[in-house]
Design a protein around this motif. Structure first.
Motif, PDB file in Angstrom:
ATOM      1  N   ASN A  43     -27.991  37.619 -31.122  1.00 55.07           N
ATOM      2  CA  ASN A  43     -28.399  37.394 -29.786  1.00 55.07           C
ATOM      3  C   ASN A  43     -28.205  38.614 -29.107  1.00 55.07           C
ATOM      4  OD1 ASN A  43     -28.518  36.621 -26.876  1.00 55.07           O
ATOM      5  ND2 ASN A  43     -27.354  34.519 -27.472  1.00 55.07           N
ATOM      6  N   ALA A  44     -29.279  39.231 -28.693  1.00 57.05           N
ATOM      7  CA  ALA A  44     -29.330  40.235 -28.007  1.00 57.05           C
ATOM      8  C   ALA A  44     -28.607  40.368 -26.441  1.00 57.05           C
ATOM      9  CB  ALA A  44     -30.812  40.835 -27.705  1.00 57.05           C
ATOM     10  N   GLU A  45     -28.693  39.142 -26.050  1.00 55.98           N
ATOM     11  CA  GLU A  45     -28.076  39.072 -24.679  1.00 55.98           C
ATOM     12  C   GLU A  45     -26.561  39.088 -24.936  1.00 55.98           C
ATOM     13  OE1 GLU A  45     -29.195  35.239 -23.345  1.00 55.98           O
ATOM     14  OE2 GLU A  45     -29.050  35.646 -21.027  1.00 55.98           O
ATOM     15  N   GLU A  46     -25.992  38.422 -26.036  1.00 55.34           N
ATOM     16  CA  GLU A  46     -24.430  38.409 -26.071  1.00 55.34           C
ATOM     17  C   GLU A  46     -23.852  39.793 -26.832  1.00 55.34           C
ATOM     18  OE1 GLU A  46     -23.720  34.626 -27.916  1.00 55.34           O
ATOM     19  OE2 GLU A  46     -24.119  33.465 -26.166  1.00 55.34           O
ATOM     20  N   GLY A  47     -24.590  40.090 -27.528  1.00 56.18           N
ATOM     21  CA  GLY A  47     -24.177  41.334 -28.510  1.00 56.18           C
ATOM     22  C   GLY A  47     -23.113  40.983 -29.390  1.00 56.18           C
ATOM     23  N   PHE A  48     -22.358  41.970 -29.930  1.00 53.61           N
ATOM     24  CA  PHE A  48     -21.375  41.714 -30.879  1.00 53.61           C
ATOM     25  C   PHE A  48     -20.324  41.007 -30.588  1.00 53.61           C
ATOM     26  CE2 PHE A  48     -17.889  43.114 -34.031  1.00 53.61           C
ATOM     27  CZ  PHE A  48     -18.518  43.088 -35.196  1.00 53.61           C
ATOM     28  N   GLY A  49     -19.927  40.085 -31.496  1.00 57.93           N
ATOM     29  CA  GLY A  49     -18.815  39.350 -31.197  1.00 57.93           C
ATOM     30  C   GLY A  49     -18.202  38.716 -32.558  1.00 57.93           C
ATOM     31  N   ARG A  50     -16.885  38.142 -32.431  1.00 54.73           N
ATOM     32  CA  ARG A  50     -16.256  37.496 -33.615  1.00 54.73           C
ATOM     33  C   ARG A  50     -16.926  36.950 -34.556  1.00 54.73           C
ATOM     34  NH1 ARG A  50     -10.348  35.008 -32.119  1.00 54.73           N
ATOM     35  NH2 ARG A  50     -10.380  35.333 -34.537  1.00 54.73           N
ATOM     36  N   GLY A  51     -17.995  35.857 -34.152  1.00 55.22           N
ATOM     37  CA  GLY A  51     -18.601  35.324 -34.990  1.00 55.22           C
ATOM     38  C   GLY A  51     -19.380  36.176 -36.054  1.00 55.22           C
ATOM     39  N   ASP A  52     -20.106  37.164 -35.348  1.00 57.15           N
ATOM     40  CA  ASP A  52     -20.829  37.926 -36.027  1.00 57.15           C
ATOM     41  C   ASP A  52     -19.831  38.949 -37.031  1.00 57.15           C
ATOM     42  OD1 ASP A  52     -23.129  37.586 -35.036  1.00 57.15           O
ATOM     43  OD2 ASP A  52     -22.940  39.286 -33.339  1.00 57.15           O
ATOM     44  N   GLU A  53     -18.737  39.045 -36.825  1.00 58.78           N
ATOM     45  CA  GLU A  53     -17.871  39.871 -37.518  1.00 58.78           C
ATOM     46  C   GLU A  53     -17.547  38.978 -38.849  1.00 58.78           C
ATOM     47  OE1 GLU A  53     -15.059  42.246 -35.699  1.00 58.78           O
ATOM     48  OE2 GLU A  53     -15.553  43.184 -37.765  1.00 58.78           O
ATOM     49  N   PHE A  54     -17.331  37.879 -38.652  1.00 56.47           N
ATOM     50  CA  PHE A  54     -17.052  36.691 -39.679  1.00 56.47           C
ATOM     51  C   PHE A  54     -18.317  36.979 -40.918  1.00 56.47           C
ATOM     52  CE2 PHE A  54     -17.785  32.648 -41.741  1.00 56.47           C
ATOM     53  CZ  PHE A  54     -16.597  32.422 -42.190  1.00 56.47           C
ATOM     54  N   ILE A  55     -19.394  36.723 -39.831  1.00 58.27           N
ATOM     55  CA  ILE A  55     -20.668  36.726 -41.101  1.00 58.27           C
ATOM     56  C   ILE A  55     -20.925  38.178 -41.579  1.00 58.27           C
ATOM     57  CG2 ILE A  55     -23.241  36.546 -40.851  1.00 58.27           C
ATOM     58  CD1 ILE A  55     -22.714  34.766 -38.671  1.00 58.27           C
ATOM     59  N   ILE A  56     -20.491  39.186 -41.062  1.00 57.58           N
ATOM     60  CA  ILE A  56     -20.697  40.519 -41.907  1.00 57.58           C
ATOM     61  C   ILE A  56     -19.723  40.712 -42.739  1.00 57.58           C
ATOM     62  CG2 ILE A  56     -20.102  42.862 -41.272  1.00 57.58           C
ATOM     63  CD1 ILE A  56     -21.760  42.706 -38.421  1.00 57.58           C
ATOM     64  N   GLU A  57     -18.490  40.037 -42.618  1.00 57.79           N
ATOM     65  CA  GLU A  57     -17.498  40.212 -43.866  1.00 57.79           C
ATOM     66  C   GLU A  57     -18.000  39.342 -44.841  1.00 57.79           C
ATOM     67  OE1 GLU A  57     -14.987  42.038 -43.950  1.00 57.79           O
ATOM     68  OE2 GLU A  57     -15.522  42.676 -42.140  1.00 57.79           O
ATOM     69  N   LYS A  58     -18.862  38.500 -44.785  1.00 55.48           N
ATOM     70  CA  LYS A  58     -19.309  37.517 -45.943  1.00 55.48           C
ATOM     71  C   LYS A  58     -20.460  38.486 -46.449  1.00 55.48           C
ATOM     72  CE  LYS A  58     -16.300  34.960 -45.076  1.00 55.48           C
ATOM     73  NZ  LYS A  58     -15.077  35.662 -45.408  1.00 55.48           N
ATOM     74  N   LEU A  59     -21.292  38.974 -45.727  1.00 51.92           N
ATOM     75  CA  LEU A  59     -22.654  39.670 -46.013  1.00 51.92           C
ATOM     76  C   LEU A  59     -21.904  40.708 -47.129  1.00 51.92           C
ATOM     77  CD1 LEU A  59     -24.905  39.630 -42.997  1.00 51.92           C
ATOM     78  CD2 LEU A  59     -24.983  38.390 -45.206  1.00 51.92           C
ATOM     79  N   LYS A  60     -21.213  41.456 -46.684  1.00 54.20           N
ATOM     80  CA  LYS A  60     -20.443  42.629 -47.662  1.00 54.20           C
ATOM     81  C   LYS A  60     -20.031  42.357 -48.960  1.00 54.20           C
ATOM     82  CE  LYS A  60     -18.366  45.380 -43.916  1.00 54.20           C
ATOM     83  NZ  LYS A  60     -17.171  45.919 -43.090  1.00 54.20           N
ATOM     84  N   THR A  61     -19.847  41.003 -49.236  1.00 55.41           N
ATOM     85  CA  THR A  61     -19.532  40.767 -50.477  1.00 55.41           C
ATOM     86  C   THR A  61     -20.669  40.170 -51.610  1.00 55.41           C
ATOM     87  OG1 THR A  61     -19.439  38.223 -50.129  1.00 55.41           O
ATOM     88  CG2 THR A  61     -17.394  39.289 -49.483  1.00 55.41           C
ATOM     89  N   ILE A  62     -21.965  40.394 -50.817  1.00 50.68           N
ATOM     90  CA  ILE A  62     -23.256  40.073 -51.597  1.00 50.68           C
ATOM     91  C   ILE A  62     -24.086  41.478 -51.801  1.00 50.68           C
ATOM     92  CG2 ILE A  62     -23.038  37.569 -51.368  1.00 50.68           C
ATOM     93  CD1 ILE A  62     -25.657  38.552 -49.247  1.00 50.68           C
ATOM     94  N   THR A  63     -25.008  41.187 -52.736  1.00 45.76           N
ATOM     95  CA  THR A  63     -25.919  42.488 -52.959  1.00 45.76           C
ATOM     96  C   THR A  63     -27.210  42.074 -52.352  1.00 45.76           C
ATOM     97  OG1 THR A  63     -26.395  41.856 -54.996  1.00 45.76           O
ATOM     98  CG2 THR A  63     -24.625  43.610 -54.597  1.00 45.76           C
ATOM     99  N   THR A  64     -27.516  40.847 -51.951  1.00 48.68           N
ATOM    100  CA  THR A  64     -28.781  40.318 -51.480  1.00 48.68           C
ATOM    101  C   THR A  64     -29.183  41.155 -50.209  1.00 48.68           C
ATOM    102  OG1 THR A  64     -27.966  38.322 -52.094  1.00 48.68           O
ATOM    103  CG2 THR A  64     -30.171  38.533 -50.820  1.00 48.68           C
TER     104      THR A  64
END
Ligand code: GDP
Ligand code: MG
Length: 166
Positions: free
Chosen positions: A90-111
């Motif tokens: 969400n461009a309006e809200e910007g970076f937050g803890r929820g995004d941090e959580f998702i990014i941690e999961k995305l780091k574990t995959i190669t997709t």
């Protein structure tokens, strides 16, 4: 061309709005079907030259509680099994803890992952670059696409970029 695409992002970033815009009524039809598989189909978009199957990633959208190992495995397997992940923010809200959580999961995959910056109708154009820099410093994205799912800006561009990737 055809492929499986998972849209992930915090609640209220606009995932459903985006799916409704690209698929329309078919979503309701799909999501009314009882799904026993772990990969819930949210909608199918059939174009002349491509088919896109949008898949839900259970557990990763709303991590209200610390997810158990099993749920985490399910989410990670879903992300591994798709051809492309659309990480919507969400461009309006910007970076937050929820995004941090998702990014941690995305780091574990190669997709491959696209960063989809939604609600650009809500920000000043000058705010876009800093947002892109913040997210890109945390994860590598194949594409970064600013859109407004509500107003339709760039939605076609994103579809073309998805198509080229399949
Ligand atoms: P989801 O929880 O990620 O599925 O988010 P929704 O699709 O339910 O959207 C949450 C809210 O954001 C709704 O009120 C939408 O109308 C609004 N919304 C979605 N996309 C946009 C957008 O591009 N611009 C604006 N201004 N609002 C949006
Ligand atoms: Mg939703």
């Amino acid at each position: 061309k055809s492929g499986f695409i998972s849209i992930i992002g915090r609640p209220n970033v606009g995932k459903s709005t985006y799916l409704n815009r690209v698929i329309g009524q078919k979503i309701a039809i799909m999501s009314d079907k009882p799904q026993t598989t772990r990969n819930k189909v949210q909608g199918v978009l059939t174009l002349n030259d491509a088919q896109m199957i949008f898949i839900d990633t259970p557990g990763i959208h709303k991590p209200k509680h610390k997810l158990g190992d099993f749920m985490m495995k399910v989410a990670q397997n879903t992300l591994k099994g798709v051809d492309l992940v659309l990480f919507m923010i969400n461009a309006e809200e910007g970076f937050g803890r929820g995004d941090e959580f998702i990014i941690e999961k995305l780091k574990t995959i190669t997709t491959p992952v696209f960063l989809v910056i939604n609600k650009i109708d809500q920000i000043h154009p000058d705010e876009l670059m800093p947002l892109i820099e913040t997210y890109s410093s945390k994860l590598q994205f194949k594409e970064v696409v600013p859109i407004s799912a509500l107003q339709g800006n760039n939605v076609d561009t994103l579809l073309n970029q998805i198509k080229e990737f399949l």
